[in-house]
Write a protein that holds these residues in place. Structure first.
Motif, PDB file in Angstrom:
ATOM      1  N   ARG A  23     -41.615  39.741  16.655  1.00 19.09           N
ATOM      2  CA  ARG A  23     -42.747  40.576  15.280  1.00 19.09           C
ATOM      3  C   ARG A  23     -41.713  40.678  14.228  1.00 19.09           C
ATOM      4  O   ARG A  23     -42.210  41.237  13.127  1.00 19.09           O
ATOM      5  CB  ARG A  23     -42.163  42.035  15.876  1.00 19.09           C
ATOM      6  N   TYR A  24     -40.067  40.087  14.100  1.00 15.30           N
ATOM      7  CA  TYR A  24     -39.015  40.950  13.322  1.00 15.30           C
ATOM      8  C   TYR A  24     -38.593  39.211  12.349  1.00 15.30           C
ATOM      9  O   TYR A  24     -38.056  39.471  11.534  1.00 15.30           O
ATOM     10  CB  TYR A  24     -37.214  41.575  13.558  1.00 15.30           C
ATOM     11  N   GLU A  25     -39.474  38.400  12.327  1.00 17.04           N
ATOM     12  CA  GLU A  25     -39.266  37.326  12.106  1.00 17.04           C
ATOM     13  C   GLU A  25     -39.385  37.607  10.004  1.00 17.04           C
ATOM     14  O   GLU A  25     -38.261  36.090  10.008  1.00 17.04           O
ATOM     15  CB  GLU A  25     -40.056  35.443  12.776  1.00 17.04           C
ATOM     16  N   ARG A  26     -40.375  37.630  10.163  1.00 17.20           N
ATOM     17  CA  ARG A  26     -39.862  37.578   8.597  1.00 17.20           C
ATOM     18  C   ARG A  26     -38.602  38.276   7.961  1.00 17.20           C
ATOM     19  O   ARG A  26     -38.541  37.997   6.922  1.00 17.20           O
ATOM     20  CB  ARG A  26     -41.627  38.093   7.690  1.00 17.20           C
ATOM     21  N   GLY A  27     -38.574  39.402   8.825  1.00 18.05           N
ATOM     22  CA  GLY A  27     -37.136  39.839   8.262  1.00 18.05           C
ATOM     23  C   GLY A  27     -36.596  39.842   8.067  1.00 18.05           C
ATOM     24  O   GLY A  27     -34.806  39.392   7.746  1.00 18.05           O
ATOM     25  N   PHE A  28     -36.173  38.064   9.256  1.00 21.98           N
ATOM     26  CA  PHE A  28     -34.795  38.112   9.536  1.00 21.98           C
ATOM     27  C   PHE A  28     -34.725  36.354   8.613  1.00 21.98           C
ATOM     28  O   PHE A  28     -33.836  36.270   8.266  1.00 21.98           O
ATOM     29  CB  PHE A  28     -35.301  36.980  10.721  1.00 21.98           C
ATOM     30  N   TRP A  29     -35.569  36.073   8.101  1.00 25.35           N
ATOM     31  CA  TRP A  29     -36.157  35.635   6.785  1.00 25.35           C
ATOM     32  C   TRP A  29     -35.916  36.044   5.469  1.00 25.35           C
ATOM     33  O   TRP A  29     -34.699  34.934   5.048  1.00 25.35           O
ATOM     34  CB  TRP A  29     -37.652  34.495   7.039  1.00 25.35           C
ATOM     35  N   GLY A  30     -36.335  35.949   5.307  1.00 24.15           N
ATOM     36  CA  GLY A  30     -35.548  36.931   4.227  1.00 24.15           C
ATOM     37  C   GLY A  30     -34.808  38.062   4.429  1.00 24.15           C
ATOM     38  O   GLY A  30     -33.110  37.690   3.473  1.00 24.15           O
ATOM     39  N   LEU A  31     -33.450  37.907   5.720  1.00 28.61           N
ATOM     40  CA  LEU A  31     -32.524  38.708   5.619  1.00 28.61           C
ATOM     41  C   LEU A  31     -31.485  36.954   5.681  1.00 28.61           C
ATOM     42  O   LEU A  31     -30.737  37.015   5.126  1.00 28.61           O
ATOM     43  CB  LEU A  31     -31.372  38.963   7.260  1.00 28.61           C
ATOM     44  N   VAL A  33     -32.130  34.280   3.723  1.00 26.44           N
ATOM     45  CA  VAL A  33     -32.120  34.775   2.249  1.00 26.44           C
ATOM     46  C   VAL A  33     -31.187  35.405   1.242  1.00 26.44           C
ATOM     47  O   VAL A  33     -30.247  34.418   0.191  1.00 26.44           O
ATOM     48  CB  VAL A  33     -33.584  34.216   1.866  1.00 26.44           C
ATOM     49  N   ALA A  34     -30.901  36.855   1.816  1.00 24.73           N
ATOM     50  CA  ALA A  34     -30.699  37.398   1.442  1.00 24.73           C
ATOM     51  C   ALA A  34     -29.185  37.066   1.445  1.00 24.73           C
ATOM     52  O   ALA A  34     -28.267  37.706   0.322  1.00 24.73           O
ATOM     53  CB  ALA A  34     -30.560  38.867   1.552  1.00 24.73           C
ATOM     54  N   ALA A  35     -28.625  36.589   2.857  1.00 28.64           N
ATOM     55  CA  ALA A  35     -27.055  36.667   2.826  1.00 28.64           C
ATOM     56  C   ALA A  35     -26.749  35.408   2.037  1.00 28.64           C
ATOM     57  O   ALA A  35     -25.965  34.298   1.893  1.00 28.64           O
ATOM     58  CB  ALA A  35     -27.154  36.297   4.560  1.00 28.64           C
ATOM     59  N   MET A  36     -27.353  34.200   2.523  1.00 34.91           N
ATOM     60  CA  MET A  36     -27.168  32.974   1.405  1.00 34.91           C
ATOM     61  C   MET A  36     -26.691  33.235   0.109  1.00 34.91           C
ATOM     62  O   MET A  36     -25.806  32.978  -0.546  1.00 34.91           O
ATOM     63  CB  MET A  36     -28.571  31.817   1.418  1.00 34.91           C
ATOM     64  N   VAL A  37     -27.685  34.143  -0.756  1.00 39.60           N
ATOM     65  CA  VAL A  37     -27.410  34.148  -2.309  1.00 39.60           C
ATOM     66  C   VAL A  37     -26.981  35.255  -1.831  1.00 39.60           C
ATOM     67  O   VAL A  37     -25.504  34.882  -3.104  1.00 39.60           O
ATOM     68  CB  VAL A  37     -28.764  35.168  -2.502  1.00 39.60           C
ATOM     69  N   LEU A  38     -26.076  35.863  -1.105  1.00 36.16           N
ATOM     70  CA  LEU A  38     -25.152  36.816  -1.344  1.00 36.16           C
ATOM     71  C   LEU A  38     -23.662  36.096  -0.984  1.00 36.16           C
ATOM     72  O   LEU A  38     -22.856  36.288  -1.925  1.00 36.16           O
ATOM     73  CB  LEU A  38     -24.756  37.841  -0.695  1.00 36.16           C
TER      74      LEU A  38
END
Length: 119
Positions: A23-31, A33-38
């Protein structure tokens, strides 16, 4: 290979850990990407203020290719995860972005602490 809609395999009434992850897979992908950029941003900033990259592979890539090399290295890791998402059993596919995000989240935390000690 075709992309399977996140969570499509999991039944609605299933309350298992895997169902929750789906259910949270899209959020995990967003996390991820955000963690990679940070991680990239904080690493470059840390290097600019005098910190040293402790990962020998990343250090060599940064020394030889600079920021672009680091972005390419992280992008390659992201690409491996996207490919991995396609080849693992669909029941476990939602865990792939989480497994990608967690080390980068830890790296971001370490970067923040190291930068804070210098400032």
């Amino acid at each position: 290979m075709s992309f399977i809609e996140p969570g499509a395999y999991v039944r609605r009434h299933d309350r298992s850990l895997l169902a929750t992850a789906a259910r949270y897979e899209r959020g995990f992908w967003g996390l991820a990407v955000a963690a990679m950029v940070l991680d990239i941003t904080l690493t470059l900033y840390g290097l600019r203020i005098g910190l040293v990259e402790m990962n020998p592979i990343a250090s060599r890539v940064i020394t030889q290719y600079g920021a672009l090399g680091m972005v390419a290295m992280k992008g390659f890791g992201f690409g491996v995860a996207v490919f991995g998402r396609q080849v693992v059993h669909r029941r476990y596919a939602a865990l792939v972005p989480l497994a990608l995000a967690l080390p980068w989240v830890v790296a971001v935390c370490v970067n923040v602490v190291m930068i804070a000690t210098v400032l």
